[in-house]
Design an enzyme around this catalytic site. Structure first.
Site, mmCIF file in Angstrom:
data_model
loop_
_atom_site.group_PDB
_atom_site.id
_atom_site.type_symbol
_atom_site.label_atom_id
_atom_site.label_comp_id
_atom_site.label_asym_id
_atom_site.label_seq_id
_atom_site.Cartn_x
_atom_site.Cartn_y
_atom_site.Cartn_z
ATOM 1 C CG HIS A 188 -0.336 0.047 2.545
ATOM 2 N ND1 HIS A 188 -0.038 -1.107 3.225
ATOM 3 C CD2 HIS A 188 0.050 1.066 3.357
ATOM 4 C CE1 HIS A 188 0.506 -0.799 4.401
ATOM 5 N NE2 HIS A 188 0.577 0.516 4.510
ATOM 6 C CG HIS A 205 3.875 4.516 5.510
ATOM 7 N ND1 HIS A 205 3.013 5.089 6.412
ATOM 8 C CD2 HIS A 205 3.384 3.273 5.277
ATOM 9 C CE1 HIS A 205 2.057 4.220 6.713
ATOM 10 N NE2 HIS A 205 2.255 3.104 6.032
ATOM 11 C CD GLU A 248 3.387 -0.568 7.172
ATOM 12 O OE1 GLU A 248 2.824 0.226 6.410
ATOM 13 O OE2 GLU A 248 2.793 -1.182 8.087
HETATM 14 CO CO CO Z 1 1.149 1.292 6.338
#
Ligand code: CO
Length: 134
Positions: free
Chosen positions: A7, A79, A130
């Site tokens: 994502h 992020h 991440e």
């Molecule tokens: Co995230």
């Protein structure tokens, strides 16, 4: 080491307004808001054919995205999340390369119920990264 783009997370000052942009203007499938008190955010998931967008709104006093929104009052990309097969192996390899892992360096359970880690933006082209174990 890197797998799919899981994502892209976008911090927003107003989750209802952000949801309306994606649902109404862009015609995307958007989930109901999901509070994540342990992560200090409320999330909505925007489902795309090949990945997801997560809209993040601060939740509670010490939200980790509060400072970001203070610097970016209209919101912005916060992020990107890449999938890895083995998060401990990935962490150890990156530490061996001199990269900084945020927090205590131990994976936490993320918004999808899977272990995640965050990597220092200064070591990754100015972008908070991440990693999520797929
Ligand atoms: Co995230």
């Amino acid at each position: 080491m890197l797998g799919r783009l899981n994502h892209v997370a976008i911090a927003v000052p107003d989750l209802a307004a952000g949801t309306a942009v994606y649902r109404n203007m862009l015609g995307a499938k958007v989930s109901d808001p999901q509070p994540e008190p342990t992560h200090g955010v409320t999330v909505v998931f925007v489902e795309l054919p090949n990945t997801k967008i997560e809209l993040l709104e601060p939740l509670g006093e010490n939200s980790p995205i509060a400072a970001f929104l203070a610097k970016n009052p209209s919101g912005g990309i916060h992020h990107v999340c890449y999938e890895v097969e083995d998060i401990i192996a990935a962490r150890d390899r990156l530490k061996g390369e001199g990269a900084r892992v945020l927090g205590d360096g131990e994976p936490k359970i993320g918004a999808h119920g899977k272990p995640v880690l965050f990597l220092h933006p200064k070591d990754f082209c100015g972008t908070l990264v991440e990693l999520e174990q797929a």
